[in-house]
Design a protein around this motif. Structure first.
Motif, PDB file in Angstrom:
ATOM      1  N   ARG A 375       0.880  -1.326  -0.196  1.00 47.36           N
ATOM      2  CA  ARG A 375      -0.088   0.029   0.200  1.00 47.36           C
ATOM      3  C   ARG A 375       0.841   1.095  -0.100  1.00 47.36           C
ATOM      4  N   PHE A 376       2.926   0.901   0.125  1.00 48.57           N
ATOM      5  CA  PHE A 376       3.116   2.111   0.016  1.00 48.57           C
ATOM      6  C   PHE A 376       4.300   1.838  -1.114  1.00 48.57           C
ATOM      7  N   VAL A 377       4.609   3.506  -1.165  1.00 42.25           N
ATOM      8  CA  VAL A 377       5.577   3.213  -2.406  1.00 42.25           C
ATOM      9  C   VAL A 377       6.959   2.331  -1.751  1.00 42.25           C
ATOM     10  N   TYR A 378       7.545   2.502  -0.547  1.00 43.29           N
ATOM     11  CA  TYR A 378       8.377   0.960   0.037  1.00 43.29           C
ATOM     12  C   TYR A 378       8.148  -0.119  -1.149  1.00 43.29           C
ATOM     13  N   GLY A 379       6.810  -0.836  -0.709  1.00 42.89           N
ATOM     14  CA  GLY A 379       6.506  -1.949  -1.627  1.00 42.89           C
ATOM     15  C   GLY A 379       7.424  -1.771  -3.269  1.00 42.89           C
ATOM     16  N   ALA A 380       7.086  -1.295  -3.789  1.00 39.79           N
ATOM     17  CA  ALA A 380       7.846  -1.170  -5.547  1.00 39.79           C
ATOM     18  C   ALA A 380       9.337  -1.974  -5.097  1.00 39.79           C
ATOM     19  N   ARG A 381       9.918  -1.535  -4.342  1.00 44.89           N
ATOM     20  CA  ARG A 381      11.523  -2.123  -4.329  1.00 44.89           C
ATOM     21  C   ARG A 381      10.874  -3.908  -4.468  1.00 44.89           C
ATOM     22  N   HIS A 382       9.946  -4.133  -4.070  1.00 40.39           N
ATOM     23  CA  HIS A 382       9.689  -5.885  -4.123  1.00 40.39           C
ATOM     24  C   HIS A 382       9.147  -5.966  -5.301  1.00 40.39           C
ATOM     25  N   ALA A 383       8.476  -5.477  -5.675  1.00 35.83           N
ATOM     26  CA  ALA A 383       7.097  -5.920  -6.431  1.00 35.83           C
ATOM     27  C   ALA A 383       8.005  -5.155  -8.370  1.00 35.83           C
ATOM     28  N   ALA A 384       8.889  -4.498  -8.229  1.00 31.61           N
ATOM     29  CA  ALA A 384       9.312  -3.835 -10.050  1.00 31.61           C
ATOM     30  C   ALA A 384      10.284  -4.938  -9.888  1.00 31.61           C
ATOM     31  N   PRO A 385      11.433  -4.820  -9.057  1.00 31.65           N
ATOM     32  CA  PRO A 385      12.414  -6.286  -9.935  1.00 31.65           C
ATOM     33  C   PRO A 385      11.989  -7.262 -10.054  1.00 31.65           C
ATOM     34  N   CYS A 386      10.744  -8.126  -8.863  1.00 31.50           N
ATOM     35  CA  CYS A 386      10.388  -9.363  -9.097  1.00 31.50           C
ATOM     36  C   CYS A 386       9.854  -9.253 -10.275  1.00 31.50           C
ATOM     37  N   VAL A 387       9.016  -8.422 -10.634  1.00 33.86           N
ATOM     38  CA  VAL A 387       7.329  -8.092 -11.894  1.00 33.86           C
ATOM     39  C   VAL A 387       8.652  -8.463 -13.376  1.00 33.86           C
ATOM     40  N   ALA A 388       9.764  -7.906 -13.091  1.00 38.52           N
ATOM     41  CA  ALA A 388      10.794  -7.594 -13.913  1.00 38.52           C
ATOM     42  C   ALA A 388      10.942  -8.969 -14.308  1.00 38.52           C
ATOM     43  N   ARG A 389      11.894  -9.412 -13.741  1.00 42.11           N
ATOM     44  CA  ARG A 389      12.578 -10.529 -13.361  1.00 42.11           C
ATOM     45  C   ARG A 389      11.757 -11.620 -14.434  1.00 42.11           C
ATOM     46  N   HIS A 390      10.267 -11.886 -14.061  1.00 46.21           N
ATOM     47  CA  HIS A 390       9.268 -13.194 -14.409  1.00 46.21           C
ATOM     48  C   HIS A 390       9.262 -12.561 -15.831  1.00 46.21           C
ATOM     49  N   ILE A 391       9.072 -11.211 -16.070  1.00 47.08           N
ATOM     50  CA  ILE A 391       9.052 -11.182 -17.752  1.00 47.08           C
ATOM     51  C   ILE A 391      10.419 -11.359 -18.635  1.00 47.08           C
ATOM     52  N   ALA A 392      11.099 -10.001 -18.036  1.00 47.33           N
ATOM     53  CA  ALA A 392      11.709 -10.651 -19.010  1.00 47.33           C
ATOM     54  C   ALA A 392      12.157 -12.105 -18.851  1.00 47.33           C
ATOM     55  N   GLY A 393      12.343 -12.935 -18.261  1.00 51.07           N
ATOM     56  CA  GLY A 393      12.888 -14.538 -17.828  1.00 51.07           C
ATOM     57  C   GLY A 393      11.613 -15.022 -18.891  1.00 51.07           C
ATOM     58  N   SER A 394      10.135 -15.138 -19.325  1.00 47.61           N
ATOM     59  CA  SER A 394       9.676 -15.593 -19.931  1.00 47.61           C
ATOM     60  C   SER A 394       9.536 -15.097 -21.522  1.00 47.61           C
ATOM     61  N   LEU A 395      10.218 -13.662 -21.498  1.00 47.48           N
ATOM     62  CA  LEU A 395      10.443 -12.957 -23.048  1.00 47.48           C
ATOM     63  C   LEU A 395      11.722 -13.976 -23.592  1.00 47.48           C
ATOM     64  N   GLN A 396      12.170 -14.056 -22.578  1.00 44.48           N
ATOM     65  CA  GLN A 396      13.871 -14.556 -23.363  1.00 44.48           C
ATOM     66  C   GLN A 396      13.007 -16.257 -23.790  1.00 44.48           C
ATOM     67  N   ALA A 397      12.457 -17.250 -22.934  1.00 46.56           N
ATOM     68  CA  ALA A 397      12.020 -18.054 -23.379  1.00 46.56           C
ATOM     69  C   ALA A 397      10.837 -18.906 -23.933  1.00 46.56           C
ATOM     70  N   GLY A 398       9.790 -17.379 -24.251  1.00 43.80           N
ATOM     71  CA  GLY A 398       8.671 -17.868 -25.196  1.00 43.80           C
ATOM     72  C   GLY A 398       8.857 -18.283 -26.308  1.00 43.80           C
ATOM     73  N   ALA A 399       8.114 -19.042 -26.509  1.00 42.71           N
ATOM     74  CA  ALA A 399       8.566 -19.264 -28.483  1.00 42.71           C
ATOM     75  C   ALA A 399       7.690 -18.324 -29.023  1.00 42.71           C
ATOM     76  N   THR A 400       7.329 -17.189 -28.905  1.00 45.37           N
ATOM     77  CA  THR A 400       6.921 -16.341 -30.237  1.00 45.37           C
ATOM     78  C   THR A 400       7.621 -14.942 -29.031  1.00 45.37           C
ATOM     79  N   ALA A 401       8.629 -15.307 -29.192  1.00 42.20           N
ATOM     80  CA  ALA A 401       9.565 -14.132 -28.202  1.00 42.20           C
ATOM     81  C   ALA A 401       9.649 -13.192 -29.592  1.00 42.20           C
TER      82      ALA A 401
END
Ligand SMILES: Cc1cc2nc3c(=O)[nH]c(=O)nc-3n(C[C@H](O)[C@H](O)[C@H](O)COP(=O)(O)OP(=O)(O)OC[C@H]3O[C@@H](n4cnc5c(N)ncnc54)[C@H](O)[C@@H]3O)c2cc1C
Length: 421
Positions: A375-401
């Motif tokens: 609920r606070f700005v502080y949470g971005a330190r967890h959410a942003a790297p976590c989601v970016a890692r997942h998206i970057a990982g799936s982009l590399q792995a994705g067949a449709t990339a």
């Protein structure tokens, strides 16, 4: 139709932090929304942030972009704790962060999102459209404003929610009742009183819980016993501030209990002298009905079993926010039916992904899954790297990339294709 890998809906601290991480990971993406709109247009000028300075950073993958770095660059004196942080300074900091790290922003609203054939179609408020493989919702609190039923039927002129302010000049010289006992209520009460409104606070609580002024120099034993964390002092705060993935591992019932007991109505230390003795406060008081009479709003209130009435020019419900993803009206019915469980709370994986593959939710709407820190700005330190890692990982792995990763994240100029609306 134009394509991007990831569309981020929302241009606040969470959207900016995620964009900085996606950019560093070379993920093509597009950020949509009015930059810092919630902070520029829906918080009162002159407001001070409740979070401590050290807990008010947007999160970048590289060093050099904290609030402290910004203060240093501007030649201003920084203090991690106990420093008054004006809203305007925080907005400037976020826009400075944006100018240095955030990809291209389209300052438009998203009007509709549909999921078709494994990707998302976004219709924008200016008539353009965009296809994306993934969508991240980073929309903050505004859509979740909660007004008590007794105040809901009143015309806008007489009643509003604290989430709507903004400039308070309209209330100068007027009688204003504020319902609520938390930071929003107390902060508005101080600002309204100081600009010449007559303010009456009505709250259910028996007293205001004031946070003590933080001691900036403490001994090692005191710091060990009660360490400082993003959400406050003590080991419980450390766990909730810095280990949201542990919160995510708890069962639903336990998470709900923690959310209900965490960080209830309270006021920041710097508000106390501006409110106590300055504005009228009715404690242990409930509003039981409201009506407009002779151009005034009249509230029937009950205290210790006795009813009385309070009249004012306007009543502001500073009554908080309740997450309900169904309030994001731009999401198609199919998406909402799939992702909203339990009264509109989206179920999220440990990567912030919903049940619709490629659709993520970060920020306050993810708090029931990752804890109050979101609920606070502080949470971005967890959410942003976590989601970016997942998206970057799936982009590399994705067949449709191939098809998608070549897209530059451009938005087509006005399109005649209105089929996605
Ligand atoms: C009065 C008040 C004071 C607060 N004080 C603090 C504090 O001191 N410290 C702290 O950490 N937190 C504070 N918060 C909480 C803080 O606002 C949120 O944690 C934070 O703003 C969440 O950031 P966000 O990026 O998720 O969303 P926001 O900052 O709310 O940004 C939402 C973005 O979504 C965009 N948007 C909305 N609808 C659409 C659409 N349909 N299409 C595209 N874009 C859209 C908006 O334009 C905006 O850019 C406060 C909240 C309030 C209400």
């Amino acid at each position: 139709m134009s394509l991007t890998d990831t569309a981020i809906i929302g241009a606040g601290p969470y959207g900016f932090s995620l964009s900085a991480h996606l950019r560093a990971a070379s993920v093509p993406h597009q950020i949509l929304g009015q930059p810092m709109d919630a902070w520029i247009n829906y918080m009162p000028p002159g407001m001070l942030l409740r979070s401590e300075a050290f807990a008010s950073n947007l999160h970048a993958p590289q060093r050099g972009f904290t609030l402290e770095d910004y203060y240093r660059e501007k030649g201003m004196r920084y203090q991690p704790m106990g420093m008054e942080l004006p809203l305007e300074t925080f907005v400037d900091y976020a826009l400075w962060f944006q100018s240095k790290l955030v990809g291209d922003i389209q300052a438009v609203d998203v009007a509709k999102v549909r999921y078709i054939g494994g990707h998302f179609q976004l219709a924008l408020s200016d008539g353009r459209s965009l296809n994306a493989r993934k969508v991240v919702i980073a929309l903050g609190l505004k859509d979740f404003a909660q007004t008590p039923a007794v105040l809901q039927g009143l015309p806008e002129r007489y009643a509003s929610h604290s989430a709507l302010y903004g400039d308070l000049a309209w209330a100068r010289g007027k009688d204003i009742v504020i319902v609520g006992g938390g930071q929003s209520a107390l902060g508005l009460a101080a600002l309204l009183h100081e600009q010449g409104s007559s303010v009456h606070l009505i709250m259910r609580e028996a007293d205001v819980i004031w946070h003590p002024r933080p001691q900036t120099s403490r001994g090692i034993l005191s710091r060990l016993a009660r360490p400082d964390a993003g959400l406050g002092r003590g080991w419980r705060s450390v766990l909730l501030s810095d280990y949201p993935q542990l919160f995510h591992m708890l069962d639903h019932r336990r998470r709900k209990q923690i959310m209900e007991k965490s960080f209830g109505a309270s006021g920041a230390w710097w508000l106390r002298d501006r409110v106590v003795g300055k504005v009228k406060i009715s404690f242990e008081t409930e509003v039981c009905s409201a009506a407009v009479e002779n151009d005034r709003v009249v509230l029937r209130v009950i205290r210790e079993g006795r009813e009385s009435s309070v009249a004012a020019d306007h009543v502001i419900a500073a009554t908080g926010f309740t997450t309900d993803i169904r309030q994001h009206k731009f999401l198609s019915k199919e998406i909402l039916d799939t992702i909203s469980a339990d009264g509109g709370l989206p179920e999220l994986t440990s990567n912030f992904e919903t049940k619709v593959r490629g659709l993520y939710v970060i920020g306050p709407a993810s708090a029931h899954s990752f804890g109050p820190v979101m609920r606070f700005v502080y949470g971005a330190r967890h959410a942003a790297p976590c989601v970016a890692r997942h998206i970057a990982g799936s982009l590399q792995a994705g067949a449709t990339a191939d098809a998608w990763s070549s897209a530059e994240g451009r938005i087509l100029e006005r399109t005649s294709d209105s089929s996605i609306l």
